[in-house]
Design an enzyme around this catalytic site. Structure first.
Site, PDB file in Angstrom:
ATOM      1  N   CYS A 150     -12.977   8.165 -27.843  1.00 28.35           N
ATOM      2  CA  CYS A 150     -14.239   8.899 -27.968  1.00 28.35           C
ATOM      3  C   CYS A 150     -14.925   9.073 -26.623  1.00 28.35           C
ATOM      4  CB  CYS A 150     -15.153   8.191 -28.962  1.00 28.35           C
ATOM      5  SG  CYS A 150     -14.520   8.225 -30.645  1.00 28.35           S
ATOM      6  N   GLY A 188       0.772  -1.239   0.000  1.00 28.25           N
ATOM      7  CA  GLY A 188       0.000   0.000   0.000  1.00 28.25           C
ATOM      8  C   GLY A 188       0.797   1.279   0.000  1.00 28.25           C
ATOM      9  N   TYR A 217      -0.204  -0.275 -12.917  1.00 31.58           N
ATOM     10  CA  TYR A 217      -1.612  -0.368 -13.288  1.00 31.58           C
ATOM     11  C   TYR A 217      -1.939   0.093 -14.701  1.00 31.58           C
ATOM     12  CZ  TYR A 217      -2.260  -1.642  -8.478  1.00 31.58           C
ATOM     13  OH  TYR A 217      -2.151  -2.302  -7.273  1.00 31.58           O
ATOM     14  N   GLU A 246       3.878  -7.011   0.730  1.00 25.47           N
ATOM     15  CA  GLU A 246       3.452  -7.164  -0.656  1.00 25.47           C
ATOM     16  C   GLU A 246       3.412  -5.813  -1.374  1.00 25.47           C
ATOM     17  OE1 GLU A 246       0.513 -10.955   0.373  1.00 25.47           O
ATOM     18  OE2 GLU A 246      -0.344  -8.977  -0.036  1.00 25.47           O
ATOM     19  N   PRO A 247       4.555  -5.202  -1.653  1.00 22.28           N
ATOM     20  CA  PRO A 247       4.545  -3.943  -2.395  1.00 22.28           C
ATOM     21  C   PRO A 247       4.184  -4.158  -3.856  1.00 22.28           C
ATOM     22  CG  PRO A 247       6.792  -4.683  -2.067  1.00 22.28           C
ATOM     23  CD  PRO A 247       5.911  -5.634  -1.296  1.00 22.28           C
ATOM     24  N   GLY A 248       3.409  -3.258  -4.404  1.00 25.18           N
ATOM     25  CA  GLY A 248       3.059  -3.326  -5.819  1.00 25.18           C
ATOM     26  C   GLY A 248       3.320  -1.994  -6.495  1.00 25.18           C
ATOM     27  N   ARG A 249       2.411  -1.040  -6.272  1.00 25.78           N
ATOM     28  CA  ARG A 249       2.535   0.282  -6.883  1.00 25.78           C
ATOM     29  C   ARG A 249       3.895   0.912  -6.596  1.00 25.78           C
ATOM     30  NH1 ARG A 249      -1.679   3.687  -8.276  1.00 25.78           N
ATOM     31  NH2 ARG A 249      -3.119   2.414  -7.028  1.00 25.78           N
ATOM     32  N   TYR A 262      -9.570   6.791 -11.148  1.00 27.64           N
ATOM     33  CA  TYR A 262      -9.237   7.287  -9.811  1.00 27.64           C
ATOM     34  C   TYR A 262      -9.005   8.792  -9.755  1.00 27.64           C
ATOM     35  CZ  TYR A 262      -7.694   2.364  -9.601  1.00 27.64           C
ATOM     36  OH  TYR A 262      -7.597   1.012  -9.711  1.00 27.64           O
TER      37      TYR A 262
END
Length: 417
Positions: A346, A241, A375, A279-282, A321
């Site tokens: 469009c 997070g 992402y 659990e790092p992601g971003r 977001y």
């Protein structure tokens, strides 16, 4: 603070002619070779961040593991690179599990998540020998007790929802009461008690994750405090997070600050013999990626619209977001008049960045958008028949495509007569 290069991967510089050099590669040459739009990844920067996480956590708590939250960038080459750097993998679907295994991830180092894991996915995980499956609901327990063969044992964690709501976008907040993820305390305790009596599921510990793009350390401290109240276990998965720096005004905690917060709390509240997982992601991948576009048209006026050859087909975070991204003309970095950078799809909502200064943008110019490693690939799509862009690794002046650009034939590949 408004230096555009400060948002690019470490080591990014300008060539004598003023163009961006990423991973030792000139952006004009990358555009000529791979076309635009393209997602560029500084391979050296990604390896450096993986090592900072792995070495930082192990130095503070030796019995530990970093598992990449792969939903942030589920690309086989990214899995492979992070596995080479000694990381485990967090997957949240059968597709992510298949990609991780194809990349060479050790099944024992995989953690499988999901609030609605299907029987097919659970069977895939059990058959593959996935080390830990996270129990998100009582149906997970029912299914796994049927699927684990007689004599077999599957390690599991119980996902606890601690009632913590960090200051982040509602779409990526997961630890509050009312979240679709995990179990509140009474139900979590029930699941723990039931699992302790199971002959096919081994309760290894508990899991907590309160959200994404969190810009202060307090929620992480609160999460450790909350999970400690559930009792003593062999494994505590503290989730991820940590926020990434997308804009000039963003000041996320450093990796060291984040790890100090978690481990200091763990030393005070958790058993010294426990294993810690994060659990790092971003925060692992966002700042290592750069999206490269070419300007198609400019509409001068109030406001001035600069339209590029990509958009919400390759970066949906703005629409989903309201995430802010900065941008620059890749050969005339910085300064310029405020423009609205838009895509070619469009939708009026197909906006990449508003009021972003661009130096005299002209059709044919290259536009670089930093901090797009998280992402954008995950959420890329075929809206308006867009072909998803390639992923290009850059390092030491050499580049290689690790995902090719989609073709028009790809768009029709699954069609049936």
């Amino acid at each position: 603070m408004n230096d555009p290069l400060s948002l690019f991967p470490p080591g990014t510089r300008l060539a004598p002619d003023g163009q961006i050099v990423l991973g030792g590669c000139l952006v004009e040459e990358l555009a000529d070779q791979y076309g635009t739009p393209a997602l560029l990844v500084d391979e050296g920067a990604l390896r450096m961040r993986a090592r900072r996480y792995r070495e930082g956590l192990s130095a503070r708590w030796p019995d530990s593991r970093v598992a990449f939250a792969s939903k942030a960038f589920p690309c086989t080459a990214v899995y492979r690179l992070l596995v080479e750097e000694g990381l485990g993998v967090d997957v949240a679907s059968g597709g992510e599990l298949t990609l991780a295994l194809a990349a060479g991830a050790d099944p024992a180092d995989i953690v499988m998540h999901g609030n609605a894991k299907t029987e097919e996915e659970l069977l895939l995980a059990v058959d593959a020998g996935v080390g830990l499956i996270v129990i998100d609901n009582f149906d997970d327990i029912d299914r796994l007790e049927r699927l684990v063969p007689a004599g077999g044992v599957q390690g599991v964690l119980v996902r606890f929802t601690p009632g913590i709501q960090p200051d982040t976008h509602a779409a990526v907040s997961t630890g509050q009461a009312g979240s679709k993820f995990g179990l509140l305390e009474p139900e979590a305790r029930q699941a723990i008690a039931r699992l302790r009596g199971s002959d096919r599921l081994r309760l290894d510990g508990v899991h907590v994750h309160v959200g994404s793009q969190i810009m202060d350390t307090k929620p992480f401290l609160q999460a450790v405090e909350a999970v400690a109240d559930l009792g003593e276990f062999a494994v505590y998965d503290l989730g991820g997070g940590l926020g990434a720096r997308y804009t000039y005004t963003d000041v996320p905690p450093s990796i060291d600050d984040y790890l100090d917060t978690l481990v200091t709390a763990a030393r005070q509240l958790l058993p010294a013999t426990a294993r810690l997982l994060i659990e790092p992601g971003r925060s692992m991948v966002a700042e290592t990626g750069v999206s490269l576009y070419r300007v198609v048209t400019v509409k001068h006026g109030t406001p001035t619209f600069v339209a590029v050859d990509g958009g919400m087909g390759d970066n949906l975070e703005v629409s989903l977001y309201g995430q802010r991204f900065e941008a620059t003309v890749a050969t005339r970095v910085g300064a310029g008049d405020p423009c609205i950078l838009v895509g070619r799809h469009c939708e009026s909502g197909d906006t990449l960045s508003t009021h972003v200064p661009l130096a005299d943008p002209q059709p044919g110019d290259l536009i670089a958008v930093p901090a797009t490693g998280a992402y954008t690939y995950s959420l890329s799509n075929n809206y308006n028949g867009a072909r998803r862009p390639p992923v290009v690794f850059c390092r030491d002046g050499r580049s290689r495509a690790v995902v090719r650009r989609e073709t028009y034939a790809d768009l029709m590949r699954r069609d049936l007569p």
